[in-house]
Design an enzyme around this catalytic site. Structure first.
Site, PDB file in Angstrom:
ATOM      1  N   CYS A  97       0.833  -1.204   0.000  1.00 42.66           N
ATOM      2  CA  CYS A  97       0.000   0.000   0.000  1.00 42.66           C
ATOM      3  C   CYS A  97       0.866   1.251   0.000  1.00 42.66           C
ATOM      4  O   CYS A  97       0.557   2.239  -0.696  1.00 42.66           O
ATOM      5  CB  CYS A  97      -0.934  -0.008   1.203  1.00 42.66           C
ATOM      6  SG  CYS A  97      -0.110  -0.158   2.816  1.00 42.66           S
ATOM      7  N   THR A  98       1.973   1.234   0.742  1.00 42.74           N
ATOM      8  CA  THR A  98       2.844   2.410   0.818  1.00 42.74           C
ATOM      9  C   THR A  98       3.580   2.630  -0.496  1.00 42.74           C
ATOM     10  O   THR A  98       3.735   3.774  -0.949  1.00 42.74           O
ATOM     11  CB  THR A  98       3.848   2.257   1.977  1.00 42.74           C
ATOM     12  OG1 THR A  98       3.117   2.076   3.203  1.00 42.74           O
ATOM     13  CG2 THR A  98       4.726   3.480   2.104  1.00 42.74           C
ATOM     14  N   ASN A 117      -4.828   2.887   3.379  1.00 45.46           N
ATOM     15  CA  ASN A 117      -3.958   1.733   3.150  1.00 45.46           C
ATOM     16  C   ASN A 117      -4.735   0.432   2.966  1.00 45.46           C
ATOM     17  O   ASN A 117      -4.163  -0.585   2.570  1.00 45.46           O
ATOM     18  CB  ASN A 117      -2.951   1.570   4.295  1.00 45.46           C
ATOM     19  CG  ASN A 117      -3.584   1.642   5.660  1.00 45.46           C
ATOM     20  OD1 ASN A 117      -3.801   2.738   6.194  1.00 45.46           O
ATOM     21  ND2 ASN A 117      -3.891   0.498   6.241  1.00 45.46           N
TER      22      ASN A 117
END
Length: 481
Positions: A289-290, A453
């Site tokens: 997600c990051t 996220n």
């Protein structure tokens, strides 16, 4: 009539227009597989108030509220065209028409702008592509919601099965309840029924088989009528090619991992490098997600200014990998209570940048702090640029990227001065630029990037699956490259 009466009358008039839009949007979606967008936000299955809020949101990024009276004629013009499967942004149509000086009618301008989706140019509607979810945790359930939502036209992707380990006592009932209600993302939009005798869940008319297995090599998906399917592994149990190859069983054609891949597994960030996927590639990863949050803005900055080096610090919500209370954990700090502590930990997002942006000749480092919130994180991206610039120039560049570029589905932009993390729950973008927090001094720039996220990342995963399945339909007007 008072000013207040004028405002109320104006609101009621706009409500009436939004109500008239809903059946047109729904019919285009069901009958022609056309998704109507407004500045990259889908208007399918949206309420009257949601449609009006989406029009108003344009004010934050474009500087002026988009009037619903401006967009309605373009929506009406679409109904007269022989449209094929596509995504059509009526917000961009209205803005482009406003700047056009050729004296064309709305109907003529619309027909020209979406010509690639009409007549002999249009794509034929395809048979639905089967999808299997391996695992049914936080990401798995959000993927299920998105797949069910996108099955509304009867085409595209179709969730056929979910593979899990069987729990004790009413397993399928409890899993259906977790799909129906979520403490962070709210109620499922629709109806869910459970057939315990046949191990199936029916969600908005979609029959989903629950397959119980702890070993992917034992499952023959063709026994359930599943063929040529894309399997999404959201367990993270296997992350290299050898492990993920276990999923390539009868009925499964491709495997998509919802975690960073190891070894030679391609790490894909939709919008950035999804076009590098080879047609015969059977195993790929959607990274983290990051990584999905930082790579699109990093590309946007590198393309315009050049990037010499950078550091990303992620302030990340806690996850199920951490403990509720202090307890043993294989990681040094993650064993400490997640809802009671800020926890310094590692992130692989910085190293994953090289896989998604191989042409970026810059060293990117990274670290992470887990904090006591259940969802929505922020990445602080500190960059040394290739040339000096100003805060105003960078803001204009990123605002334009969020509106008019091929990255507009990945990058959002917000200028609200009081924005906080909970405002971004449910965001479908990979990354949201916080305009108020941006810092620029000479060739140094610090970007603050919010991201859901869970849900935003799940949307990126679905985009990759759509791409590899061949049901990622073109968007009109075409983004400015």
């Amino acid at each position: 009539m008072t000013v207040n009466d004028d405002s109320f009358t104006h609101w009621k008039n706009r409500e009436e227009i939004a109500e008239s839009m809903i059946p047109i949007i729904g019919k285009l979606h069901r009958e022609r597989d056309v998704t109507v967008l407004l500045h990259s936000r889908s208007l399918v299955n949206k309420s009257v108030v949601s449609i009006l809020k989406t029009h108003r949101f344009a004010r934050q990024i474009a500087g002026a509220e988009l009037s619903i009276t401006e967009t309605l004629p373009f929506l009406q013009a679409l109904t007269a065209l022989d449209l094929g499967p596509s995504q059509i942004d009526i917000g961009l149509l209205a803005e482009a028409y406003r700047g056009d000086d050729r004296g064309m009618s709305v109907e003529e301008f619309t027909a020209e702008a979406v010509a690639g989706a009409t007549g002999e140019n249009k794509i034929e509607r395809r048979e639905p592509r089967d999808v299997v979810l391996y695992g049914f945790g936080r990401i798995g359930r959000l993927l299920a919601r998105l797949l069910i939502e996108k099955a509304g036209s009867g085409n595209g992707l179709r969730l056929r099965a979910i593979v899990v380990r069987k729990g004790a006592g009413q397993d399928i009932v409890k899993r259906a309840s977790l799909l129906r209600r979520d403490s962070v993302h709210g109620q499922f939009q629709g109806t869910i029924t459970v057939d315990e005798a046949n191990d199936t869940i029916v969600a908005n008319g979609n029959t989903i088989k629950m397959i119980y297995s702890d070993d992917p090599t034992t499952v023959d998906y063709t026994q359930y009528g599943i063929k040529n399917a894309i399997l999404i592994d959201n367990t993270g149990r296997w992350r290299d090619r050898e492990g993920l190859s276990k999923h390539l069983r009868p009925g499964i054609d491709k495997v998509v991992l919802t975690a960073p891949g190891k070894g030679d597994v391609p790490n894909i960030v939709h919008g950035v490098n999804h076009d590098t996927i080879k047609p015969d590639e059977q195993i790929l990863s959607c990274a983290s997600c990051t990584t999905n949050a930082i790579v699109p803005p990093l590309k946007a900055m590198a393309d315009e200014y050049g990037v010499l080096r950078g550091h990303v610090e992620t302030v990340h919500s806690f996850t199920n990998d951490q403990n509720l209370l202090d307890n043993y954990h294989s990681s040094d700090r993650r064993g400490r209570s997640a809802p009671l502590n800020m926890v310094i930990t590692e992130t692989g997002a910085a190293s994953a940048v090289a896989k998604a942006l191989p042409d970026l000749d810059a060293r990117i480092t990274g670290s992470s702090i887990r904090v006591p919130v259940p969802n929505v994180s922020i990445a602080i991206l500190n960059l040394r640029l290739g040339r000096e610039t100003s805060r105003e120039e960078v803001l204009d560049h990123l605002r334009n990227i969020s509106l008019n570029s091929p990255l507009k589905r990945q990058i959002d932009f917000i200028s609200a001065p009081d924005a906080v993390s909970s405002d971004f729950v449910g965001s479908r973008h990979a990354s949201i630029i916080d305009a108020g927090a941006l810092k620029v001094e000479g060739d140094d720039a610090i970007l603050y990037l919010w991201y859901d996220n869970e849900f935003g990342y799940s949307c990126q995963v679905i985009r990759v699956v759509q791409h590899v399945s061949g049901v990622e339909y073109p968007t009109y007007p075409a983004p400015v490259v």
